[in-house]
Design a protein around this motif. Structure first.
Motif, mmCIF file in Angstrom:
data_model
loop_
_atom_site.group_PDB
_atom_site.id
_atom_site.type_symbol
_atom_site.label_atom_id
_atom_site.label_comp_id
_atom_site.label_asym_id
_atom_site.label_seq_id
_atom_site.Cartn_x
_atom_site.Cartn_y
_atom_site.Cartn_z
ATOM 1 N N ALA A 115 16.445 -4.717 8.579
ATOM 2 C CA ALA A 115 14.885 -4.781 7.501
ATOM 3 C C ALA A 115 14.681 -4.924 5.658
ATOM 4 O O ALA A 115 15.838 -5.000 5.348
ATOM 5 N N VAL A 116 13.639 -4.955 5.286
ATOM 6 C CA VAL A 116 13.957 -5.343 4.388
ATOM 7 C C VAL A 116 14.065 -4.459 3.653
ATOM 8 O O VAL A 116 13.490 -3.646 3.553
ATOM 9 N N LYS A 117 15.331 -4.490 2.080
ATOM 10 C CA LYS A 117 15.039 -3.558 1.644
ATOM 11 C C LYS A 117 14.678 -3.357 -0.217
ATOM 12 O O LYS A 117 13.731 -3.071 -0.131
ATOM 13 N N SER A 118 14.921 -5.737 -0.458
ATOM 14 C CA SER A 118 13.358 -5.851 -1.674
ATOM 15 C C SER A 118 13.756 -6.797 -1.298
ATOM 16 O O SER A 118 14.785 -7.319 -1.257
ATOM 17 N N ILE A 119 12.839 -7.981 -2.018
ATOM 18 C CA ILE A 119 12.555 -8.775 -2.404
ATOM 19 C C ILE A 119 12.118 -8.603 -3.867
ATOM 20 O O ILE A 119 11.621 -8.140 -4.841
ATOM 21 N N LEU A 165 -0.393 -13.498 5.988
ATOM 22 C CA LEU A 165 -1.364 -13.438 5.166
ATOM 23 C C LEU A 165 -3.002 -13.303 5.295
ATOM 24 O O LEU A 165 -3.444 -13.545 5.879
ATOM 25 N N THR A 166 -3.260 -11.916 4.479
ATOM 26 C CA THR A 166 -4.666 -11.446 4.348
ATOM 27 C C THR A 166 -4.657 -10.351 5.950
ATOM 28 O O THR A 166 -5.373 -10.223 6.035
ATOM 29 N N ARG A 167 -3.149 -10.417 6.692
ATOM 30 C CA ARG A 167 -4.127 -9.208 7.706
ATOM 31 C C ARG A 167 -3.002 -8.479 7.931
ATOM 32 O O ARG A 167 -3.352 -7.062 7.866
ATOM 33 N N ASP A 168 -1.662 -9.164 7.530
ATOM 34 C CA ASP A 168 -0.364 -7.576 7.108
ATOM 35 C C ASP A 168 -0.188 -7.955 5.830
ATOM 36 O O ASP A 168 -0.047 -6.333 4.973
ATOM 37 N N ILE A 169 -0.081 -8.832 4.757
ATOM 38 C CA ILE A 169 0.033 -8.840 3.551
ATOM 39 C C ILE A 169 -1.140 -9.104 2.563
ATOM 40 O O ILE A 169 -1.971 -10.514 3.159
ATOM 41 N N GLN A 170 -1.830 -8.499 1.651
ATOM 42 C CA GLN A 170 -2.504 -8.660 1.055
ATOM 43 C C GLN A 170 -2.247 -10.188 0.196
ATOM 44 O O GLN A 170 -1.303 -10.267 -0.307
ATOM 45 N N ASN A 203 4.558 -9.362 -8.854
ATOM 46 C CA ASN A 203 3.947 -8.007 -9.040
ATOM 47 C C ASN A 203 4.866 -6.884 -7.778
ATOM 48 O O ASN A 203 4.708 -7.261 -6.665
ATOM 49 N N PRO A 204 5.491 -6.006 -8.429
ATOM 50 C CA PRO A 204 6.269 -5.089 -7.668
ATOM 51 C C PRO A 204 5.334 -4.734 -6.677
ATOM 52 O O PRO A 204 6.087 -4.093 -5.307
ATOM 53 N N LYS A 205 4.118 -3.975 -6.579
ATOM 54 C CA LYS A 205 3.055 -3.324 -5.282
ATOM 55 C C LYS A 205 3.237 -4.212 -4.553
ATOM 56 O O LYS A 205 3.130 -4.240 -2.581
ATOM 57 N N TRP A 206 2.948 -5.871 -4.975
ATOM 58 C CA TRP A 206 2.390 -6.891 -4.282
ATOM 59 C C TRP A 206 4.213 -6.768 -3.061
ATOM 60 O O TRP A 206 3.768 -6.792 -1.576
ATOM 61 N N LEU A 207 5.317 -7.285 -3.779
ATOM 62 C CA LEU A 207 6.326 -7.034 -2.989
ATOM 63 C C LEU A 207 6.697 -6.527 -2.885
ATOM 64 O O LEU A 207 8.078 -6.283 -1.282
ATOM 65 N N ALA A 208 6.268 -4.853 -2.810
ATOM 66 C CA ALA A 208 6.816 -3.937 -1.623
ATOM 67 C C ALA A 208 5.904 -3.516 -0.301
ATOM 68 O O ALA A 208 6.440 -3.137 0.867
ATOM 69 N N GLN A 209 5.316 -4.826 -0.296
ATOM 70 C CA GLN A 209 4.773 -4.644 0.782
ATOM 71 C C GLN A 209 4.867 -4.950 1.709
ATOM 72 O O GLN A 209 5.101 -4.730 3.568
ATOM 73 N N PHE A 210 6.839 -5.684 1.641
ATOM 74 C CA PHE A 210 7.709 -6.468 2.787
ATOM 75 C C PHE A 210 9.044 -4.911 2.874
ATOM 76 O O PHE A 210 8.952 -5.795 4.304
ATOM 77 N N ASP A 211 8.458 -4.374 2.311
ATOM 78 C CA ASP A 211 9.939 -3.511 2.411
ATOM 79 C C ASP A 211 10.361 -2.614 4.132
ATOM 80 O O ASP A 211 8.432 -2.281 4.286
ATOM 81 N N GLY A 212 10.634 -2.659 4.616
ATOM 82 C CA GLY A 212 10.953 -2.212 5.912
ATOM 83 C C GLY A 212 10.774 -2.908 7.199
ATOM 84 O O GLY A 212 10.913 -2.581 8.163
ATOM 85 N N LYS A 213 10.006 -4.224 6.700
ATOM 86 C CA LYS A 213 9.544 -5.527 7.235
ATOM 87 C C LYS A 213 11.150 -5.720 8.232
ATOM 88 O O LYS A 213 11.971 -6.299 7.836
ATOM 89 N N ARG A 214 10.641 -5.823 9.872
ATOM 90 C CA ARG A 214 11.846 -6.704 10.113
ATOM 91 C C ARG A 214 11.486 -7.344 11.968
ATOM 92 O O ARG A 214 10.714 -7.933 10.903
ATOM 93 N N ASN A 215 11.996 -8.175 12.101
ATOM 94 C CA ASN A 215 11.975 -9.462 12.354
ATOM 95 C C ASN A 215 10.835 -9.091 13.827
ATOM 96 O O ASN A 215 11.389 -8.153 14.333
#
Length: 175
Positions: free
Chosen positions: A103-107, A140-145, A122-134
């Motif tokens: 899972a994504v720890k950070s980017i 974009l625009t649906r799952d990620i702003q 922006n850390p808030k934008w990048l944090a949207q990926f945290d925990g995401k898995r294959n």
């Protein structure tokens, strides 16, 4: 008295007039320590096979840009990957940290060379990926702003994370 003209090659004028926007934010070593403080990282370069490239592209719906993967195994569990995605005009080097389960720890954005759109750091934008898995849709625009003014960078970073998660599942985790 003759008038003298100074002739300057057009390329010199363009070079002087073209602003430079490249900004290095983190070195690879700095990103490693930020994501995995105190851990030892052992580089394990990986060359993807043609079959792996095909499977990754099919699973992620994103082109693999290089068969050479810059990969480190983390002593405390997890993986650290350096990759790049296309911005609007230039490549954007990124670092992706995965936990021991993939899972994504950070980017982190290591460098940004575009005139606009550096808000993707922006850390808030990048944090949207945290925990995401294959298998996460990561659209974009649906799952990620989306970020207005950085639409292409936002899309390509999102696609790149989805591709790297598929790479982990299909080429890294099995070994």
């Amino acid at each position: 008295m003759k008038a003298q003209f100074l002739l300057v090659p057009a390329t010199a004028l363009v070079a002087v007039a073209a602003p430079v926007y490249a900004k290095v934010y983190l070195s690879i070593e700095q990103a490693q320590q930020l994501m995995f403080p105190g851990a030892t990282l052992i580089q394990q370069p990986l060359t993807l096979t043609a079959g792996q490239v095909h499977a990754i592209e099919k699973a992620s719906h994103t082109d693999v840009l290089s068969r050479q993967l810059r990969l480190w195994k983390v002593s405390t569990g997890g993986w650290f990957i350096i990759d790049q995605v296309v911005g609007k005009h230039a490549f954007i080097p990124i670092a992706l940290g995965l936990d021991g389960t993939g899972a994504v720890k950070s980017i982190e954005i290591l460098e940004y060379r575009e005139a606009f759109g550096s808000e993707v750091r922006n850390p808030k934008w990048l944090a949207q990926f945290d925990g995401k898995r294959n298998g996460a849709t990561l659209t974009l625009t649906r799952d990620i702003q989306n970020i207005s003014g950085a639409t292409l960078s936002s899309k390509h970073i999102t696609d790149g994370v989805r591709r790297l998660l598929a790479t982990y599942a299909l080429a890294i985790a099995p070994h």
